[in-house]
Design a protein around this motif. Structure first.
Motif, PDB file in Angstrom:
ATOM      1  N   ALA A   1      26.806  44.253   1.160  1.00 30.87           N
ATOM      2  CA  ALA A   1      26.151  43.943   2.435  1.00 30.87           C
ATOM      3  C   ALA A   1      25.705  45.209   3.153  1.00 30.87           C
ATOM      4  O   ALA A   1      24.594  45.279   3.701  1.00 30.87           O
ATOM      5  N   ALA A   2      26.564  46.215   3.165  1.00 29.52           N
ATOM      6  CA  ALA A   2      26.224  47.474   3.817  1.00 29.52           C
ATOM      7  C   ALA A   2      25.087  48.176   3.092  1.00 29.52           C
ATOM      8  O   ALA A   2      24.196  48.768   3.726  1.00 29.52           O
ATOM      9  N   ARG A   3      25.076  48.100   1.758  1.00 24.10           N
ATOM     10  CA  ARG A   3      24.005  48.721   0.970  1.00 24.10           C
ATOM     11  C   ARG A   3      22.673  48.029   1.225  1.00 24.10           C
ATOM     12  O   ARG A   3      21.633  48.692   1.387  1.00 24.10           O
ATOM     13  N   ALA A   4      22.693  46.708   1.282  1.00 25.32           N
ATOM     14  CA  ALA A   4      21.448  45.971   1.529  1.00 25.32           C
ATOM     15  C   ALA A   4      20.885  46.303   2.897  1.00 25.32           C
ATOM     16  O   ALA A   4      19.678  46.484   3.069  1.00 25.32           O
ATOM     17  N   ALA A   5      21.767  46.398   3.909  1.00 27.23           N
ATOM     18  CA  ALA A   5      21.306  46.731   5.262  1.00 27.23           C
ATOM     19  C   ALA A   5      20.772  48.158   5.336  1.00 27.23           C
ATOM     20  O   ALA A   5      19.842  48.431   6.088  1.00 27.23           O
ATOM     21  N   PHE A   6      21.359  49.054   4.551  1.00 24.79           N
ATOM     22  CA  PHE A   6      20.897  50.445   4.569  1.00 24.79           C
ATOM     23  C   PHE A   6      19.564  50.603   3.849  1.00 24.79           C
ATOM     24  O   PHE A   6      18.682  51.337   4.304  1.00 24.79           O
ATOM     25  N   ASP A   7      19.406  49.921   2.742  1.00 25.05           N
ATOM     26  CA  ASP A   7      18.211  50.108   1.916  1.00 25.05           C
ATOM     27  C   ASP A   7      16.995  49.359   2.426  1.00 25.05           C
ATOM     28  O   ASP A   7      15.851  49.783   2.198  1.00 25.05           O
ATOM     29  N   SER A   8      17.193  48.247   3.101  1.00 22.10           N
ATOM     30  CA  SER A   8      16.063  47.423   3.529  1.00 22.10           C
ATOM     31  C   SER A   8      16.445  46.620   4.761  1.00 22.10           C
ATOM     32  O   SER A   8      17.600  46.580   5.166  1.00 22.10           O
ATOM     33  N   GLY A   9      15.466  45.954   5.351  1.00 19.53           N
ATOM     34  CA  GLY A   9      15.751  45.113   6.498  1.00 19.53           C
ATOM     35  C   GLY A   9      15.543  45.819   7.824  1.00 19.53           C
ATOM     36  O   GLY A   9      15.079  46.966   7.882  1.00 19.53           O
ATOM     37  N   PRO A  10      15.927  45.156   8.901  1.00 18.75           N
ATOM     38  CA  PRO A  10      15.644  45.668  10.252  1.00 18.75           C
ATOM     39  C   PRO A  10      16.233  47.048  10.530  1.00 18.75           C
ATOM     40  O   PRO A  10      15.586  47.891  11.142  1.00 18.75           O
ATOM     41  N   TRP A  11      17.463  47.293  10.097  1.00 16.23           N
ATOM     42  CA  TRP A  11      18.119  48.574  10.392  1.00 16.23           C
ATOM     43  C   TRP A  11      17.387  49.737   9.740  1.00 16.23           C
ATOM     44  O   TRP A  11      17.182  50.780  10.351  1.00 16.23           O
ATOM     45  N   ALA A  12      16.987  49.541   8.498  1.00 18.53           N
ATOM     46  CA  ALA A  12      16.288  50.598   7.774  1.00 18.53           C
ATOM     47  C   ALA A  12      14.938  50.925   8.399  1.00 18.53           C
ATOM     48  O   ALA A  12      14.421  52.045   8.244  1.00 18.53           O
TER      49      ALA A  12
END
Length: 497
Positions: free
Chosen positions: A65-76
């Motif tokens: 979950a943390a990797r997905a948020a870091f690599d893509s999505g709103p946070w990235a």
């Protein structure tokens, strides 16, 4: 002692009595094993709640979950300014919920609720406010290269990635903030692993993060035992960095485990902080300062002033003053607003501290005050002062993590000799110097091997000041601009024009 437990507010009671799961990818889930851990009120010894006991499979989900948020999505996709606004909103929410958070921390950790509100919650909110401003100011620099030719060269600071933030039981809110605030500012994502003894405030933080709008996966909380959840995090190939506060023994194990993918590691591993009192010190200010330095939070502070070096001309006066100050401490349940000294964190910790006392007395240390357990309910202990100690005694060289001061006098006025005594330790986290002679203070500060040296004060913390230790007190620094460096990688770019 053993008085009725003060009542919790309805907000704190509602949270504590609820079922506590893991917060992964923006969702509250059970651990896959569905095993739980009892959460104990150290002031009574009674179970107040249960937390989920995560295993390696749960850690896998959190890392994903943390990797997905870091690599893509709103946070990235967020700019530094956008991240900063979100962090600031988070800080404001902590301030709004200060009373509730203080109660949670008081019953979970055993600390006085008044201290929890103004120190733990107050300092934590200040740290997030401080790093909210940093989020929009992280940059590299242009570089003039030395080789002949026409080049444009510059550096970039990029977030290190997925961070395992592992916090101890003594200051869960503050020591989580030390890690979470700068990693969020730099654009990293987090998996918070609180101590199994004190997970409640970290779980409440996750709720607050969800309320203020952090995207799923940016902040995850995995509760569980260090040997299971903690080790799985440290060894996980999907974790890019470990930020840990805890014991030297565990820190060394983390270093060994991190070699799998050579993940970055910062460690704050405790100390045995000396307090040096020169003969000209202002004793009206020094004595209460020394007492606060050792007895604050029952001595369960990594920077607690546990070793006292005081000139023989004022030795007896200083020790008598500290002993007298200890009588003014009100020992009781942390939820009682009049309490100024709570319990130790656990039965095991109380037994450990009492064992050190027995060793100290057997080695020839003199008991000036305290030394006993208080009451039969909970894990309370008297504030204790030992005189006539030497640096080779266990009470002087090992971290006790309890309200025990090991004192010794000195005659040699040489600053080199005084510093040598203070530096005779495997630790080097903090120290304090007490004197009216500001020149001597600064000269001595240069000689003392510690990450923080305080003059005429002890336990001063500010988010702008780097925090960490020399020697076996750890690797790297938290707080200040130094923390930004530890959560970023530097990339050099050079173009031939």
């Amino acid at each position: 002692m053993n008085a009725p437990v003060p009542a919790l507010s309805s907000a704190a009671q509602s949270f504590i009595s609820s079922k506590h799961g893991l917060y992964i990818g923006g969702e509250w889930v059970k651990s896959l094993s569905e095993e739980t851990i009892d959460i104990v009120d150290p002031a009574t010894g009674g179970v107040i709640a249960k937390s989920a006991a995560a295993g390696s499979a749960d850690v896998d989900k959190a890392v994903a979950a943390a990797r997905a948020a870091f690599d893509s999505g709103p946070w990235a996709e967020m700019t530094g300014m956008q991240r900063g606004r979100l962090i600031s909103k988070f800080a404001e929410k902590l301030e709004e919920l200060a009373d509730e958070l203080a109660e949670i921390e008081a019953i979970d950790c055993g600390k006085p609720v008044t201290y929890a509100k103004y120190v733990d919650v107050g300092l934590s909110a200040t740290i997030y406010h401080y790093y909210s401003g940093w989020a929009s100011k992280i940059s590299g620099e242009t570089v003039g290269v030395s080789m002949p030719g026409d080049f444009h060269a510059y550096t970039m600071r990029e977030p290190v990635g997925v961070v395992a933030a592992i916090a101890p039981w003594n200051f869960p809110l503050v020591l989580t903030a030390y890690k979470l605030a700068p990693l969020l500012a730099t654009g990293c994502t987090a998996i918070i692993k609180p101590s199994e003894l004190t997970p409640l405030s970290s779980l409440r933080l996750a709720q607050i993060a969800e309320e203020v709008g952090f995207p799923p996966g940016v902040i995850n909380v995995v509760t569980g035992y260090g040997a299971a959840a903690g080790q799985a995090l440290v060894e996980h190939p999907g974790v890019d960095k470990v930020a840990f506060t805890g014991s030297v023994e565990t820190g060394k194990k983390i270093v060994q485990s991190a070699t799998g993918n050579l993940k970055r590691v910062t460690l704050e591993l405790g100390g045995k902080s000396p307090m040096i009192v020169l003969p000209d010190a202002d004793l009206e200010k020094t004595i209460p300062g020394l007492a606060q330095a050792i007895f604050f939070h029952q001595g369960q502070v990594c920077t607690a002033g546990t070793r006292l070096y005081v000139h023989n001309s004022i030795h007896d006066q200083v020790l008598e003053g500290i002993a007298e100050a200890s009588k003014g401490l009100k020992i009781g349940h942390g939820l009682d607003p009049e309490t100024t000294m709570g319990p130790l964190i656990s039965s095991g910790q109380l037994q450990k501290v009492m064992g050190y006392l027995d060793e100290g007395k057997a080695s020839g240390a003199e008991l000036v005050c305290g030394g006993g357990r208080v009451g039969e309910c909970g894990f309370f202990m008297e504030p204790t002062v030992l005189a006539g100690t030497t640096n080779d005694m266990s009470v002087s060289c090992q971290e006790i993590f309890g309200p025990v001061l090991a004192a010794q006098g000195y005659d040699d006025d040489s600053l080199d000799a005084i510093a040598a005594k203070a530096n005779d330790s495997i630790f080097g986290l903090a120290a304090s110097i007490w004197t009216r002679d500001i020149s001597a203070a600064h000269k001595l500060a240069k000689k003392v091997k510690a990450g923080s040296v305080w003059i005429n004060q002890h336990n001063f913390y500010d988010p702008a000041l780097p925090f960490g230790g020399y020697k076996q007190s750890g690797w790297g620094r938290e707080e200040g601009s130094e923390a930004i460096k530890t959560f970023t990688e530097v990339k050099a770019v050079c173009a031939a024009l």
